[in-house]
Design a protein around this motif. Structure first.
Motif, short mmCIF file in Angstrom:
data_model
loop_
_atom_site.label_atom_id
_atom_site.label_comp_id
_atom_site.label_asym_id
_atom_site.label_seq_id
_atom_site.Cartn_x
_atom_site.Cartn_y
_atom_site.Cartn_z
N PHE A 61 0.67 -0.90 0.08
CA PHE A 61 -0.25 -0.10 0.07
C PHE A 61 0.64 0.97 0.19
O PHE A 61 0.66 1.72 -0.14
N ALA A 62 2.56 1.17 1.24
CA ALA A 62 2.52 2.29 1.06
C ALA A 62 3.94 2.93 -0.24
O ALA A 62 4.06 3.40 -0.48
N SER A 63 3.87 1.58 -1.59
CA SER A 63 4.32 1.76 -2.60
C SER A 63 4.17 3.19 -3.64
O SER A 63 4.07 2.89 -3.88
N ARG A 64 2.85 3.03 -2.69
CA ARG A 64 1.87 3.87 -3.95
C ARG A 64 0.88 4.80 -3.17
O ARG A 64 1.10 5.74 -3.89
N ARG A 65 1.38 4.70 -2.25
CA ARG A 65 1.24 6.64 -1.74
C ARG A 65 1.06 6.70 0.26
O ARG A 65 1.77 5.26 0.26
N ARG A 66 0.68 7.61 0.70
CA ARG A 66 1.47 8.22 1.96
C ARG A 66 0.51 6.90 2.88
O ARG A 66 -1.16 7.06 2.05
N VAL A 67 0.89 7.01 3.82
CA VAL A 67 -0.35 6.41 4.93
C VAL A 67 -1.55 7.47 6.30
O VAL A 67 -0.09 8.22 6.60
N SER A 68 -2.60 7.14 6.10
CA SER A 68 -2.78 8.33 7.17
C SER A 68 -2.18 8.47 8.44
O SER A 68 -2.45 6.74 8.48
N PRO A 147 5.80 5.43 4.08
CA PRO A 147 5.50 7.18 4.07
C PRO A 147 4.11 7.09 4.79
O PRO A 147 3.05 6.68 4.58
N VAL A 148 4.47 8.12 6.14
CA VAL A 148 3.35 8.81 6.41
C VAL A 148 2.88 9.69 6.35
O VAL A 148 3.98 10.89 6.02
N ALA A 149 1.62 10.18 6.15
CA ALA A 149 1.13 11.33 5.91
C ALA A 149 1.65 12.73 6.52
O ALA A 149 1.72 12.30 7.74
N GLY A 150 1.30 13.64 6.24
CA GLY A 150 1.97 14.84 7.01
C GLY A 150 3.38 15.14 7.17
O GLY A 150 4.11 14.19 6.73
N PRO A 151 3.20 15.92 8.64
CA PRO A 151 5.02 16.34 8.78
C PRO A 151 5.76 15.06 8.84
O PRO A 151 5.65 14.34 10.44
N ARG A 152 7.58 15.04 8.95
CA ARG A 152 7.97 14.00 9.86
C ARG A 152 8.51 14.11 10.89
O ARG A 152 7.77 15.32 11.45
#
Length: 190
Positions: A61-68, A147-152
């Protein structure tokens, strides 16, 4: 010469308490603390990252987009224990993202990064962990960064000491730590 060093691995809260009670001369911490009565210096920047095993559904899933963050929290989270700097930084990040950290109910709470890595490698769950702690596993593909959505989620690893610590020891040990961190960074490509 003549100085004996005893190493104890504890979480940030316990380390700060030992410093305040003058039970130790110097600590290395990665979490926030009230520094009114202590001195500190940054040794290295770090980042908390979400990781999973390559076979975990989040990896594809994460390879396609960021996870919330909310989707990440719905997973079987394996986190550091209360009082750890890692946990404190993550909970502050949740609060800044509008998520009440009191609603956080990890699948497991563990007091060791190595134990957390082993559990994630064994596909027991996912974790938020120090990027430095999983650098080798990420580089070799044994773990996958999600990869997680939002700031690092950034933090600092700091040396901390009180007024009673011997100045020359503190300076020498901080210098040693700085040299070792630089060597690690060169060898690890960070």
């Amino acid at each position: 010469e003549g100085i004996k060093i005893r190493l104890a691995v504890q979480n940030t809260a316990a380390t700060i308490e030992l410093l305040r009670r003058n039970r130790i001369a110097l600590g290395i911490v990665e979490g926030p603390f009230d520094g009114n009565t202590l001195h500190s210096e940054t040794l290295r920047a770090d980042e908390l990252v979400a990781v999973c095993a390559p076979s975990h559904p989040l990896a594809s899933f994460a390879s396609r987009r960021r996870v919330s963050v909310k989707n990440l929290l719905a997973e079987d989270l394996i986190l550091r224990e209360q009082g750890s700097g890692t946990r404190e930084v993550f909970e502050r990040h949740l609060a800044a993202s509008g998520i009440d950290p009191r609603g956080l109910h990890p699948f497991m709470e563990i007091g060791s990064n190595n134990a957390i890595k082993s559990l994630v490698l064994a596909e027991v769950g996912v974790s938020i962990i120090s990027e430095l702690a999983v650098a080798d596993e990420l580089r070799t593909g044994r773990l996958v960064r999600v990869p997680v959505a939002g700031p690092r989620i950034r933090r600092e690893i700091r040396s901390v000491w009180n007024d009673y610590a011997e100045t020359s020891f503190v300076e020498d040990f901080r210098g040693f730590c700085t040299e070792q961190i630089a060597r690690f960074a060169r060898e690890d490509g960070h």
